[in-house]
Design an enzyme around this catalytic site. Sequence first.
Site, PDB file in Angstrom:
ATOM      1  N   GLN A  17       0.897  -1.208  -0.130  1.00 11.81           N
ATOM      2  CA  GLN A  17       0.085  -0.025   0.031  1.00 11.81           C
ATOM      3  C   GLN A  17       0.785   1.364   0.027  1.00 11.81           C
ATOM      4  OE1 GLN A  17      -2.654  -1.593   3.305  1.00 11.81           O
ATOM      5  NE2 GLN A  17      -4.038  -0.124   2.190  1.00 11.81           N
TER       6      GLN A  17
ATOM      7  N   CYS B 195     -10.966   0.033   2.720  1.00 10.33           N
ATOM      8  CA  CYS B 195      -9.575   0.007   2.745  1.00 10.33           C
ATOM      9  C   CYS B 195      -9.002   1.276   2.349  1.00 10.33           C
ATOM     10  CB  CYS B 195      -9.282  -1.138   1.640  1.00 10.33           C
ATOM     11  SG  CYS B 195      -7.673  -1.117   1.093  1.00 10.33           S
TER      12      CYS B 195
HETATM   13 NI    NI Z   1      -6.659  -2.500   2.794  1.00 12.40          NI
END
Ligand code: NI
Length: 163
Positions: free
Chosen positions: A48, A86
Site C-alpha cells: 500500500q 480499505c
Molecule cells: Ni486495505
Amino acid sequence: MDIRTFGDSVLRRKAETVAVIDDDIRGICQLMVEVMIRENGVGLAAPQIGISKRIFVLDVDDEFHILINPELVELSEEVVETKEGCLSVPGVDAVVTRSTRAVVEGLNLNGEHVRLEGEGLIARAIQHEMDHLNGNLFLDQLSTARRQSLIKEYQRVKREEQE
Ligand code: NI
C-alpha cells in the site's frame, strides 16, 4: 508517502518474502506505522506504500503490531459479515464475510518469532492485510455485480474529489 490506490499494479502483485531484517526493513516498518497513524488506519500492508514485501502493521486495541513474513496458521470455520473498507480504495465500503477468529505467525523487528491471534476486529484486520500481501483487495470477496457497482461508486467519488 502516498497510499497506493485501486488500479495501481503494486496492489495486485504477490509480495516478496523478506530475506533479512536489516535497517532498511526496520525503516520501512517505521514508515508504515507512521502512515497508518496519519491515515487513521486499523492496518497497513507494505504494498500500500508501493513496497512489494511481506510486511503488515496493525493498530488494534491501542497496540501496534508489526508482522514480517506473516503466515496464516488458523482461520475459524465460523464466519461473520461486517462492513469493511480499505485505505487503498478510499470512499467506499462493503459487507465482507470473514472468519471470526484468525491466528497469524511471523517475525518482529528483531527477527523473533511472534504469534498474533484474536477475534473480531483483529481477526478481520489480519485477513484483510494478508490479502494485500497476496495481491488481493476486499473488493475481490464480493460478487461480480456488487464489485462492479462498488468500483463505479469509487470512481465517481474519486472524480468528484478531483473536480
Ligand atoms: Ni486495505
